[in-house]
Design a protein around this motif. Structure first.
Motif: not given
Length: 135
Positions: A32-37
């Motif tokens: 999966s891919v998601e936002k990172v700070k």
């Protein structure tokens, strides 16, 4: 002597063949891919010329080696405004839970003069704002 060389050659070849035929040796699938700070941003020059190139570095922290930088979402939110969000990938590997920080970069090459405002996503609804004056 010739038969000894043939045996050595055949043994070496078979040994290399066995090593090179391993399946999924160091291969992991991105799950999966998601936002990172984005923890911080480094801009070397806050003033630059039109058509010149400047690298903008961002730094993010990842909680394990099964995660890493995937890419940026670079949105033109106005004529000289840019909203930047970083994304991380998650793999299916067996990884140690070791925090690490990584640097990535965007190459900015402005096409016209003005004050460019960059907003970098730091989580929730917060942003790091940086300006670059282009002459």
């Amino acid at each position: 002597m010739k038969s000894l060389l043939k045996i050595c050659f055949i043994t070496s070849f078979l040994g290399l063949s066995a090593i090179s035929c391993k399946e999924d040796d160091d291969y992991e699938t991105i799950e999966s891919v998601e936002k990172v700070k984005i923890d911080s941003v480094k801009i070397v020059n806050d003033t630059m010329a039109v058509f010149s190139v400047q690298s903008i570095r961002t730094y993010s922290t990842y909680p394990s080696k099964c995660q890493g930088f995937y890419g940026y979402d670079y949105i033109h939110s106005g004529e000289t405004e840019r909203d930047i969000t970083a994304y991380q990938y998650f793999t299916n590997g067996t990884c140690p839970q070791v925090k690490y920080s990584a640097a990535n970069q965007i190459n900015f090459r402005p096409q016209k003069k003005g004050v460019y405002t960059f907003k970098f996503w730091t989580g929730d609804n917060t942003w790091i704002t940086k300006n670059i004056v282009v002459n």
